[in-house]
Design a protein around this motif. Structure first.
Motif, PDB file in Angstrom:
ATOM      1  N   PHE A  81       0.836  -1.202   0.000  1.00 15.57           N
ATOM      2  CA  PHE A  81       0.000   0.000   0.000  1.00 15.57           C
ATOM      3  C   PHE A  81       0.875   1.259   0.000  1.00 15.57           C
ATOM      4  O   PHE A  81       1.944   1.296   0.650  1.00 15.57           O
ATOM      5  CB  PHE A  81      -0.891   0.057   1.251  1.00 15.57           C
ATOM      6  CG  PHE A  81      -1.917  -1.041   1.322  1.00 15.57           C
ATOM      7  CD1 PHE A  81      -3.107  -0.920   0.627  1.00 15.57           C
ATOM      8  CD2 PHE A  81      -1.692  -2.180   2.087  1.00 15.57           C
ATOM      9  CE1 PHE A  81      -4.056  -1.922   0.710  1.00 15.57           C
ATOM     10  CE2 PHE A  81      -2.635  -3.175   2.158  1.00 15.57           C
ATOM     11  CZ  PHE A  81      -3.837  -3.053   1.467  1.00 15.57           C
ATOM     12  N   SER A  82       0.410   2.292  -0.684  1.00 19.09           N
ATOM     13  CA  SER A  82       1.035   3.632  -0.579  1.00 19.09           C
ATOM     14  C   SER A  82       0.511   4.286   0.689  1.00 19.09           C
ATOM     15  O   SER A  82      -0.468   3.823   1.272  1.00 19.09           O
ATOM     16  CB  SER A  82       0.686   4.472  -1.807  1.00 19.09           C
ATOM     17  OG  SER A  82      -0.709   4.749  -1.819  1.00 19.09           O
ATOM     18  N   ASP A  84      -1.327   6.784   1.142  1.00 17.06           N
ATOM     19  CA  ASP A  84      -2.727   7.195   1.059  1.00 17.06           C
ATOM     20  C   ASP A  84      -3.683   6.026   0.766  1.00 17.06           C
ATOM     21  O   ASP A  84      -4.855   6.224   0.463  1.00 17.06           O
ATOM     22  CB  ASP A  84      -2.890   8.271  -0.010  1.00 17.06           C
ATOM     23  CG  ASP A  84      -2.405   7.787  -1.380  1.00 17.06           C
ATOM     24  OD1 ASP A  84      -1.947   6.607  -1.476  1.00 17.06           O
ATOM     25  OD2 ASP A  84      -2.495   8.547  -2.347  1.00 17.06           O
ATOM     26  N   GLY A  85      -3.170   4.781   0.851  1.00 17.17           N
ATOM     27  CA  GLY A  85      -4.025   3.621   0.725  1.00 17.17           C
ATOM     28  C   GLY A  85      -4.140   3.022  -0.666  1.00 17.17           C
ATOM     29  O   GLY A  85      -4.900   2.082  -0.900  1.00 17.17           O
ATOM     30  N   GLU A  86      -3.346   3.547  -1.589  1.00 19.77           N
ATOM     31  CA  GLU A  86      -3.390   3.000  -2.945  1.00 19.77           C
ATOM     32  C   GLU A  86      -2.674   1.650  -2.979  1.00 19.77           C
ATOM     33  O   GLU A  86      -1.622   1.478  -2.383  1.00 19.77           O
ATOM     34  CB  GLU A  86      -2.737   3.971  -3.913  1.00 19.77           C
ATOM     35  CG  GLU A  86      -2.759   3.487  -5.348  1.00 19.77           C
ATOM     36  CD  GLU A  86      -1.993   4.441  -6.275  1.00 19.77           C
ATOM     37  OE1 GLU A  86      -1.860   4.089  -7.455  1.00 19.77           O
ATOM     38  OE2 GLU A  86      -1.525   5.488  -5.805  1.00 19.77           O
ATOM     39  N   ILE A  87      -3.294   0.699  -3.670  1.00 19.61           N
ATOM     40  CA  ILE A  87      -2.690  -0.641  -3.796  1.00 19.61           C
ATOM     41  C   ILE A  87      -1.673  -0.600  -4.914  1.00 19.61           C
ATOM     42  O   ILE A  87      -2.015  -0.360  -6.072  1.00 19.61           O
ATOM     43  CB  ILE A  87      -3.769  -1.700  -4.095  1.00 19.61           C
ATOM     44  CG1 ILE A  87      -4.786  -1.775  -2.937  1.00 19.61           C
ATOM     45  CG2 ILE A  87      -3.131  -3.067  -4.320  1.00 19.61           C
ATOM     46  CD1 ILE A  87      -5.946  -2.689  -3.198  1.00 19.61           C
ATOM     47  N   GLU A  98      -9.563  -4.920   2.736  1.00 23.04           N
ATOM     48  CA  GLU A  98      -9.882  -3.913   3.754  1.00 23.04           C
ATOM     49  C   GLU A  98      -9.221  -4.262   5.077  1.00 23.04           C
ATOM     50  O   GLU A  98      -8.746  -3.375   5.800  1.00 23.04           O
ATOM     51  CB  GLU A  98     -11.388  -3.807   3.930  1.00 23.04           C
ATOM     52  CG  GLU A  98     -12.095  -3.204   2.719  1.00 23.04           C
ATOM     53  CD  GLU A  98     -13.574  -3.010   2.975  1.00 23.04           C
ATOM     54  OE1 GLU A  98     -14.009  -3.236   4.146  1.00 23.04           O
ATOM     55  OE2 GLU A  98     -14.303  -2.660   2.034  1.00 23.04           O
ATOM     56  N   TRP A 101      -5.556  -3.378   4.885  1.00 24.04           N
ATOM     57  CA  TRP A 101      -5.339  -1.921   5.006  1.00 24.04           C
ATOM     58  C   TRP A 101      -5.531  -1.474   6.456  1.00 24.04           C
ATOM     59  O   TRP A 101      -4.791  -0.631   6.952  1.00 24.04           O
ATOM     60  CB  TRP A 101      -6.286  -1.176   4.079  1.00 24.04           C
ATOM     61  CG  TRP A 101      -6.277   0.317   4.284  1.00 24.04           C
ATOM     62  CD1 TRP A 101      -7.286   1.105   4.728  1.00 24.04           C
ATOM     63  CD2 TRP A 101      -5.167   1.184   4.060  1.00 24.04           C
ATOM     64  NE1 TRP A 101      -6.902   2.425   4.802  1.00 24.04           N
ATOM     65  CE2 TRP A 101      -5.574   2.482   4.382  1.00 24.04           C
ATOM     66  CE3 TRP A 101      -3.861   0.971   3.596  1.00 24.04           C
ATOM     67  CZ2 TRP A 101      -4.727   3.605   4.278  1.00 24.04           C
ATOM     68  CZ3 TRP A 101      -3.038   2.092   3.501  1.00 24.04           C
ATOM     69  CH2 TRP A 101      -3.460   3.396   3.848  1.00 24.04           C
ATOM     70  N   GLU A 102      -6.513  -2.063   7.159  1.00 23.32           N
ATOM     71  CA  GLU A 102      -6.734  -1.739   8.556  1.00 23.32           C
ATOM     72  C   GLU A 102      -5.528  -2.132   9.397  1.00 23.32           C
ATOM     73  O   GLU A 102      -5.133  -1.410  10.319  1.00 23.32           O
ATOM     74  CB  GLU A 102      -7.981  -2.491   9.050  1.00 23.32           C
ATOM     75  CG  GLU A 102      -8.418  -2.131  10.452  1.00 23.32           C
ATOM     76  CD  GLU A 102      -8.982  -0.718  10.544  1.00 23.32           C
ATOM     77  OE1 GLU A 102      -9.054  -0.192  11.667  1.00 23.32           O
ATOM     78  OE2 GLU A 102      -9.343  -0.135   9.502  1.00 23.32           O
ATOM     79  N   ASN A 105      -2.691   0.377   8.896  1.00 24.41           N
ATOM     80  CA  ASN A 105      -2.890   1.672   9.539  1.00 24.41           C
ATOM     81  C   ASN A 105      -2.985   1.597  11.050  1.00 24.41           C
ATOM     82  O   ASN A 105      -2.489   2.473  11.758  1.00 24.41           O
ATOM     83  CB  ASN A 105      -4.167   2.326   8.998  1.00 24.41           C
ATOM     84  CG  ASN A 105      -3.939   2.962   7.634  1.00 24.41           C
ATOM     85  OD1 ASN A 105      -3.458   4.090   7.524  1.00 24.41           O
ATOM     86  ND2 ASN A 105      -4.257   2.197   6.582  1.00 24.41           N
ATOM     87  N   GLU A 123       5.845   3.356   1.570  1.00 22.99           N
ATOM     88  CA  GLU A 123       4.928   2.238   1.329  1.00 22.99           C
ATOM     89  C   GLU A 123       4.935   1.274   2.511  1.00 22.99           C
ATOM     90  O   GLU A 123       5.863   1.300   3.331  1.00 22.99           O
ATOM     91  CB  GLU A 123       5.296   1.467   0.056  1.00 22.99           C
ATOM     92  CG  GLU A 123       6.671   0.819   0.077  1.00 22.99           C
ATOM     93  CD  GLU A 123       7.024   0.159  -1.266  1.00 22.99           C
ATOM     94  OE1 GLU A 123       6.348   0.417  -2.261  1.00 22.99           O
ATOM     95  OE2 GLU A 123       7.998  -0.633  -1.260  1.00 22.99           O
TER      96      GLU A 123
END
Length: 453
Positions: A81-82, A84-87, A98, A101-102, A105, A123
């Motif tokens: 992931f970047s 800002d959440g970009e894959i 999801e 990503w959780e 973060n 990243e």
């Protein structure tokens, strides 16, 4: 067979339980041992295998200029992931993105997977894995159940087999032990009391066998005493009946001689009373003899007899009866065999009992039809009379001992012995007796058959 040391059913069942538990324990231990061997030789990866590989590759992934798929440890999925959440790349399934990503973060994860986050400049690399044993073979991982589930399945299947196998063996063993008891019951049921008890080694069953053996012995002694008592009684009755016949013959003979002399009317009446009463007593004595003979087992020793001789004797006696009762005999015979295999005296006696029974119930001037035929190895005698015939009750019970049908064929000199005796003899010869009413003569019809081979 003597009674050896016996074990109780509780001891046998406890031994079965111990064997079953021991087998289950050995099977469980063997399953785990086999699993450990497969792990040690590398066929199955241990549960923490992926976690170790992640730790080994951690520094390489964190410091690499670019993360590529070949850097990812085996048995892992990953996602980059970047900030800002970009894959950027990865192969984690869509339904887990999801969660990945959780984790990147907030470090929180849910579900059946574990996650490891490796932070890099600009990243984040999220690794997804499971803490379960896995097959080394990719094909097995894709198409076969997981090793730990296979281990559980094998344990339960093997356990079920190990429970079933001793249970079947236990059942067969108990059934085998019960066979002695069942054999004893069957022997007593058949009244075959001269058998030897075979104990099985089970205390409860052996106790039953011991009780049954004592009962068998007591029953045998009781039957022997009863048989001896009956034999003695019958012999005494038969001897007494024969002894009575001698003075009775003298009384009757002298009374008949008196009738030939010059007597007054009153003296002739008295003499007639004497001869009539003597004849009645003679019938009573004959009935008593028949009773004592009918309750005994007939000695069955058949011999080869000429058919003509047998039939001639029966015909001669039948014609003699016809003279006494003033009736007519119609005789018809059809017998192709020159010889028959029977007990001569018994067959003559059985047939004459039937003919005498018919003569007693045929009115004076009536007739009796006697037909002899041979069919399927049986010699058949059909005796029909012109009397009043059988009632429904007589057709059903006429061959029973002491049965007297007072309604239609009653007689003070008839005691229900003749047909019973004839039936007994016929059955001894493999034949039978049948009661009917004659359509031709209107009276009774009796068919008796004897096997002659």
């Amino acid at each position: 067979m003597g009674r050896n040391k016996s074990r109780t059913l509780g001891e046998i069942f406890f031994g079965y339980v111990l064997v079953m538990l021991g087998a289950l324990f050995a099977w469980g231990f063997g399953t785990i041992f086999l699993f450990n061997i497969l792990v040690n030789i590398g066929c199955i990866y241990p549960a923490n295998y992926t976690e170790k590989k992640i730790n080994e590759a951690y520094d390489l992934i964190q410091s690499a200029d670019q993360v590529t798929a070949d850097m990812i440890p085996p048995l892992c999925r990953y996602m980059i992931f970047s900030p800002d959440g970009e894959i950027l790349s990865g192969n984690i399934l869509e339904d887990s993105m999801e969660i990945a990503w959780e984790v990147a973060n907030h470090g929180k994860a849910s579900g059946s997977y574990f996650y490891k986050v490796i932070f890099r400049p600009e990243e984040s690399v999220v690794l997804q894995y499971r803490l379960t044993p896995q097959y080394q073979s990719a094909f097995l991982r894709e198409h076969f159940i997981e090793p730990q589930n296979l281990l559980i399945l094998l344990f339960f299947l093997g356990g079920a087999f190990l429970i079933l196998l001793p249970s079947i063996h236990f059942g067969k063993k108990i059934k085998q032990k019960m066979q002695s008891l069942l054999t004893s019951i069957d022997q007593i049921k058949k009244q075959e009391l001269d058998y030897e008890v075979s104990y099985c080694g089970v205390k409860e069953i052996d106790d039953c066998l011991l009780s049954m053996d004592e009962m068998r012995s007591a029953l045998k002694d009781s039957l022997n005493r009863q048989w001896k008592t009956e034999q003695d009684k019958n012999n005494q009755m038969s001897a007494l009946a024969h002894d009575i016949k001698t003075p009775l013959t003298v009384v009757r003979g002298n009374a008949e001689l008196l009738l030939e002399t010059a007597l007054t009317e009153e003296q002739r009446n008295y003499t007639n009373y004497i001869t009539g009463s003597a004849l009645q007593i003679q019938n009573y004595v004959q009935t008593l003899i028949e009773v004592t003979k009918s309750v005994e087992d007939y000695e069955h020793h058949p011999e080869i007899i000429e058919s003509d001789t047998l039939l001639h004797e029966i015909k001669k006696q039948a014609l003699g009866l016809a003279e006494v009762y003033r009736i007519e005999i119609n005789w018809k015979e059809s017998c192709d065999s020159k010889t028959v295999y029977v007990v001569y005296d018994q067959v003559v006696r059985a047939v004459m009992n039937i003919i005498k029974n018919a003569a007693e119930h045929t009115p004076e001037g009536g007739n009796i039809k006697i037909t002899i035929e041979e069919e399927d190895g049986k010699l058949m005698f059909m005796v029909e009379d012109s009397g009043c015939g059988f009632t429904k009750e007589a057709l059903a019970h006429g061959t029973e001992q002491f049965f007297m049908d007072d309604e239609s064929r009653g007689s003070k000199t008839h005691y229900g012995i003749g047909l019973f005796s004839a039936k007994t003899i016929a059955e001894k010869h493999g034949g039978k007796i049948l009661l009917e009413n004659s359509e031709e003569l209107g009276g009774a019809k009796v068919v008796i058959a004897f096997s002659t081979v």
